[in-house]
Write an enzyme that holds these catalytic residues in place. Structure first.
Site, PDB file in Angstrom:
ATOM      1  N   ASN A 194      15.153 -36.167 -21.063  1.00 47.75           N
ATOM      2  CA  ASN A 194      15.188 -37.543 -20.565  1.00 47.75           C
ATOM      3  C   ASN A 194      14.493 -37.527 -19.213  1.00 47.75           C
ATOM      4  O   ASN A 194      15.089 -37.138 -18.208  1.00 47.75           O
ATOM      5  CB  ASN A 194      16.653 -37.992 -20.456  1.00 47.75           C
ATOM      6  CG  ASN A 194      16.786 -39.436 -20.006  1.00 47.75           C
ATOM      7  OD1 ASN A 194      15.786 -40.097 -19.691  1.00 47.75           O
ATOM      8  ND2 ASN A 194      17.999 -39.923 -19.953  1.00 47.75           N
ATOM      9  N   LYS A 228      16.188 -34.810 -16.892  1.00 49.82           N
ATOM     10  CA  LYS A 228      17.471 -34.316 -17.408  1.00 49.82           C
ATOM     11  C   LYS A 228      17.214 -33.650 -18.748  1.00 49.82           C
ATOM     12  O   LYS A 228      16.386 -34.133 -19.527  1.00 49.82           O
ATOM     13  CB  LYS A 228      18.446 -35.468 -17.574  1.00 49.82           C
ATOM     14  CG  LYS A 228      18.812 -36.098 -16.247  1.00 49.82           C
ATOM     15  CD  LYS A 228      19.939 -37.101 -16.404  1.00 49.82           C
ATOM     16  CE  LYS A 228      20.274 -37.707 -15.056  1.00 49.82           C
ATOM     17  NZ  LYS A 228      20.385 -39.145 -15.076  1.00 49.82           N
ATOM     18  N   ARG A 256      13.756 -38.854 -24.989  1.00 51.57           N
ATOM     19  CA  ARG A 256      14.137 -40.258 -24.873  1.00 51.57           C
ATOM     20  C   ARG A 256      12.917 -40.998 -24.335  1.00 51.57           C
ATOM     21  O   ARG A 256      12.410 -40.664 -23.257  1.00 51.57           O
ATOM     22  CB  ARG A 256      15.301 -40.390 -23.897  1.00 51.57           C
ATOM     23  CG  ARG A 256      15.705 -41.817 -23.717  1.00 51.57           C
ATOM     24  CD  ARG A 256      16.918 -41.936 -22.846  1.00 51.57           C
ATOM     25  NE  ARG A 256      17.303 -43.325 -22.733  1.00 51.57           N
ATOM     26  CZ  ARG A 256      18.306 -43.750 -22.000  1.00 51.57           C
ATOM     27  NH1 ARG A 256      19.049 -42.885 -21.346  1.00 51.57           N
ATOM     28  NH2 ARG A 256      18.589 -45.028 -21.945  1.00 51.57           N
ATOM     29  N   HIS A 290      18.598 -49.510 -24.336  1.00 52.52           N
ATOM     30  CA  HIS A 290      19.857 -48.775 -24.594  1.00 52.52           C
ATOM     31  C   HIS A 290      20.108 -48.574 -26.086  1.00 52.52           C
ATOM     32  O   HIS A 290      21.239 -48.387 -26.520  1.00 52.52           O
ATOM     33  CB  HIS A 290      21.092 -49.499 -23.979  1.00 52.52           C
ATOM     34  CG  HIS A 290      21.139 -49.455 -22.485  1.00 52.52           C
ATOM     35  ND1 HIS A 290      21.550 -50.512 -21.715  1.00 52.52           N
ATOM     36  CD2 HIS A 290      20.822 -48.479 -21.613  1.00 52.52           C
ATOM     37  CE1 HIS A 290      21.477 -50.189 -20.434  1.00 52.52           C
ATOM     38  NE2 HIS A 290      21.039 -48.947 -20.343  1.00 52.52           N
ATOM     39  N   SER A 323      24.848 -47.514 -14.731  1.00 55.74           N
ATOM     40  CA  SER A 323      24.062 -47.987 -13.596  1.00 55.74           C
ATOM     41  C   SER A 323      23.023 -48.991 -14.101  1.00 55.74           C
ATOM     42  O   SER A 323      22.667 -49.931 -13.399  1.00 55.74           O
ATOM     43  CB  SER A 323      23.452 -46.832 -12.812  1.00 55.74           C
ATOM     44  OG  SER A 323      22.724 -46.016 -13.663  1.00 55.74           O
ATOM     45  N   ARG A 358      19.691 -53.766 -10.113  1.00 52.01           N
ATOM     46  CA  ARG A 358      18.831 -54.777 -10.768  1.00 52.01           C
ATOM     47  C   ARG A 358      19.550 -56.115 -10.853  1.00 52.01           C
ATOM     48  O   ARG A 358      20.761 -56.165 -11.066  1.00 52.01           O
ATOM     49  CB  ARG A 358      18.459 -54.322 -12.179  1.00 52.01           C
ATOM     50  CG  ARG A 358      17.520 -53.147 -12.193  1.00 52.01           C
ATOM     51  CD  ARG A 358      17.256 -52.662 -13.607  1.00 52.01           C
ATOM     52  NE  ARG A 358      17.662 -51.278 -13.753  1.00 52.01           N
ATOM     53  CZ  ARG A 358      17.803 -50.634 -14.908  1.00 52.01           C
ATOM     54  NH1 ARG A 358      17.575 -51.256 -16.050  1.00 52.01           N
ATOM     55  NH2 ARG A 358      18.178 -49.377 -14.952  1.00 52.01           N
ATOM     56  N   ASP A 378      27.244 -48.331  -6.497  1.00 51.35           N
ATOM     57  CA  ASP A 378      28.206 -47.558  -7.281  1.00 51.35           C
ATOM     58  C   ASP A 378      29.510 -48.344  -7.446  1.00 51.35           C
ATOM     59  O   ASP A 378      30.159 -48.689  -6.456  1.00 51.35           O
ATOM     60  CB  ASP A 378      28.471 -46.218  -6.585  1.00 51.35           C
ATOM     61  CG  ASP A 378      29.219 -45.266  -7.491  1.00 51.35           C
ATOM     62  OD1 ASP A 378      30.222 -45.686  -8.118  1.00 51.35           O
ATOM     63  OD2 ASP A 378      28.806 -44.104  -7.577  1.00 51.35           O
ATOM     64  N   MET A 379      29.860 -48.612  -8.700  1.00 53.32           N
ATOM     65  CA  MET A 379      31.055 -49.413  -8.978  1.00 53.32           C
ATOM     66  C   MET A 379      32.311 -48.803  -8.352  1.00 53.32           C
ATOM     67  O   MET A 379      33.176 -49.512  -7.859  1.00 53.32           O
ATOM     68  CB  MET A 379      31.207 -49.559 -10.500  1.00 53.32           C
ATOM     69  CG  MET A 379      32.311 -50.445 -10.941  1.00 53.32           C
ATOM     70  SD  MET A 379      32.146 -52.138 -10.341  1.00 53.32           S
ATOM     71  CE  MET A 379      31.135 -52.879 -11.597  1.00 53.32           C
ATOM     72  N   VAL A 390      30.545 -46.945 -16.323  1.00 54.92           N
ATOM     73  CA  VAL A 390      31.561 -47.911 -15.912  1.00 54.92           C
ATOM     74  C   VAL A 390      32.477 -48.253 -17.097  1.00 54.92           C
ATOM     75  O   VAL A 390      33.710 -48.258 -16.977  1.00 54.92           O
ATOM     76  CB  VAL A 390      30.906 -49.194 -15.345  1.00 54.92           C
ATOM     77  CG1 VAL A 390      31.942 -50.232 -14.996  1.00 54.92           C
ATOM     78  CG2 VAL A 390      30.022 -48.865 -14.145  1.00 54.92           C
ATOM     79  N   GLU A 434      33.275 -46.554 -19.723  1.00 54.97           N
ATOM     80  CA  GLU A 434      34.175 -45.479 -20.151  1.00 54.97           C
ATOM     81  C   GLU A 434      35.225 -45.149 -19.100  1.00 54.97           C
ATOM     82  O   GLU A 434      36.317 -44.697 -19.438  1.00 54.97           O
ATOM     83  CB  GLU A 434      33.357 -44.195 -20.426  1.00 54.97           C
ATOM     84  CG  GLU A 434      32.473 -44.296 -21.646  1.00 54.97           C
ATOM     85  CD  GLU A 434      31.429 -43.178 -21.700  1.00 54.97           C
ATOM     86  OE1 GLU A 434      31.670 -42.082 -21.170  1.00 54.97           O
ATOM     87  OE2 GLU A 434      30.360 -43.422 -22.302  1.00 54.97           O
ATOM     88  N   GLU A 461      23.861 -40.335 -26.013  1.00 52.80           N
ATOM     89  CA  GLU A 461      22.455 -40.580 -26.377  1.00 52.80           C
ATOM     90  C   GLU A 461      21.741 -39.275 -26.717  1.00 52.80           C
ATOM     91  O   GLU A 461      20.887 -39.235 -27.595  1.00 52.80           O
ATOM     92  CB  GLU A 461      21.741 -41.292 -25.219  1.00 52.80           C
ATOM     93  CG  GLU A 461      22.217 -42.737 -25.073  1.00 52.80           C
ATOM     94  CD  GLU A 461      22.204 -43.231 -23.640  1.00 52.80           C
ATOM     95  OE1 GLU A 461      22.881 -42.603 -22.780  1.00 52.80           O
ATOM     96  OE2 GLU A 461      21.536 -44.232 -23.359  1.00 52.80           O
TER      97      GLU A 461
END
Ligand code: ADP
Length: 406
Positions: A11, A18, A98, A186, A216, A246, A288-289, A334, A336, A384
């Site tokens: 990815n 990654k 990906r 996604h 994110s 975004r 960051d949530m 977020v 999960e 994924e």
């Protein structure tokens, strides 16, 4: 010693690449044996790898091993050398990537050829922030290991099943014909959930399911019998929900205003809408949530509220796209991990018959709906990389059987 087949899953982003390594055969046999990344691409590249139990296998700078700061081929060469050295007993048989955009042409994963690579390169203007890096990684890998089969798996492909009205902007037809339409993203995550949900709840196989991929980057997908019928991201991954940085949905008139009155050009608008907006823009604090949920700052609370409000509002729109709602699934960082966000979204959907059980929600059970909830609610970790590994295996098997048949 018999060697196990291994698959390298990639990815590739702008500053990091990654990777995962999967071993094994089809479907549930596949297991991830290594996860890692090359970070700091372009500045100070660093190589990190962990095994399945998250033990560190490698964590080192790539300075001093002849790898240029932006030399992806050398980085992938280093990774291949590391695999050969450290993962004895495995034999690398393919790489799966990906790829953010498959345009209108790629409705399923495809084996990489020079012609396919050119087509993917031609799609760069549709996803300028991601596609160039996906393509660069595939080219670099082909350069260092030309014989290794590579498979491209697309974030857009799962949404090709959508009806015309979900894919179309109300623009003149000539522009639609040029490819200015809604693609959705996604898709590999949604495809994984579409396969996983009926394993957890077989009665959901034909259901109308709202999947909330909240990370994110965030989007929602309306699925009917495991097929996408609508999604919140559109032509780009900017549309729909507010995200870490975004904006999500915005009146296009705002863009015209910003261009006219503030003299903004494409680059400034891109920076504003992709990198300075969303949770970060509204809170002024963080993308960051977790940080926002922990903060006492009222602007942090407003950012969280705006996010949950938009999830619920757009969820209701997608329920209309499906002609009803039978189940809700939360997934991604977020979705999960954040019980408070799931609670807030569920409260805002209570008029549809959604209710979560507080204890099950805190415990992150697979099914978190309250006994009286008309709509079952699930938390399903997405995967994924496994989806890409499984596609890579499938495409290889297909191409070897077509070679045999010829
Ligand atoms: P990506 O879109 O990069 O794949 P993820 O799906 O991994 O992102 O989601 C990352 C985001 O998940 C982080 O930015 C963070 O805000 C959020 N997150 C992770 N854990 C939690 C948590 N416990 N509570 C709230 N948010 C969380």
């Amino acid at each position: 010693m018999q060697q196990r087949d291994a698959y390298l899953i990639v990815n590739a982003g702008s500053s990091s690449l990654k990777f995962s390594i999967f071993c094994g055969g089809s479907g549930s046999d596949l297991s991830a044996i290594v996860n890692g990344q090359i970070s700091g691409i372009g500045t100070a590249p660093r190589f990190e790898a962990k095994d399945a139990a998250r033990h560190v296998l490698a964590d080192r700078s790539l300075d001093g091993v002849g790898v240029g700061a932006a030399d992806r081929a050398a980085m992938l060469g280093f990774l291949l050398g590391w695999i050969a050295e450290e993962l004895k007993g495995t034999r690398l048989v393919a790489a799966g990537h990906r790829v953010v955009h498959g345009g209108t042409r790629f409705a399923k994963p495809v084996r990489l050829t020079p012609a396919v690579l050119e087509e993917l390169e031609a799609l760069i203007p549709l996803a300028p922030l991601h596609q160039p890096h996906n393509v660069a990684a595939m080219r670099a890998l082909a350069e260092v290991y030309p014989a290794l089969p590579q498979v491209a798996c697309f974030d857009t492909a799962f949404h090709q099943s959508q009806p015309w009205q979900s894919q179309t902007f109300a623009l003149p037809r000539a522009l639609t014909a040029e490819g200015i339409r809604r693609y959705g993203f996604h898709g590999l995550s949604y495809e994984y959930i579409a396969q996983r949900l009926p394993q957890i709840a077989p009665e959901m196989a034909d259901a109308r399911v709202l999947v909330c991929h909240l990370g994110s980057g965030s989007s929602l997908c309306a699925m009917r019998a495991g097929k996408s019928v609508d999604t919140t991201m559109g032509f780009t991954a900017l549309d729909g929900l507010p995200m870490g940085t975004r904006s999500g949905v915005i009146d296009p008139g705002v863009l015209i205003y910003l261009m006219r009155e503030k003299g903004m050009g494409a680059d400034e608008l891109e920076a504003l809408l992709y990198h300075q907006s969303g949770l970060l823009g509204v809170s002024g604090l963080s993308n960051d949530m977790r940080a926002l949920l922990d903060s006492e700052n009222p602007h942090a609370a407003e950012a969280v509220e705006l996010f949950c409000f938009q999830v619920a509002k757009q969820a209701a729109a997608l329920a209309a796209s499906m002609g009803g709602l039978d189940a809700v699934v939360f997934t991604a960082g977020v979705g999960e991990n954040s019980a408070p966000v799931r609670t807030r979204v569920a409260e805002k959907l209570s008029w549809l018959g959604v209710a979560v059980d507080p204890a099950a929600n805190r415990a992150r059970a697979a099914r978190i709906s309250a006994a009286e909830s008309r709509i079952p609610v699930f938390v399903i970790p997405t995967d994924e990389e496994r989806m890409i590994a499984s596609h890579t295996l499938g495409v290889l098997a297909e191409s070897s059987s077509s070679i045999k048949a010829a």
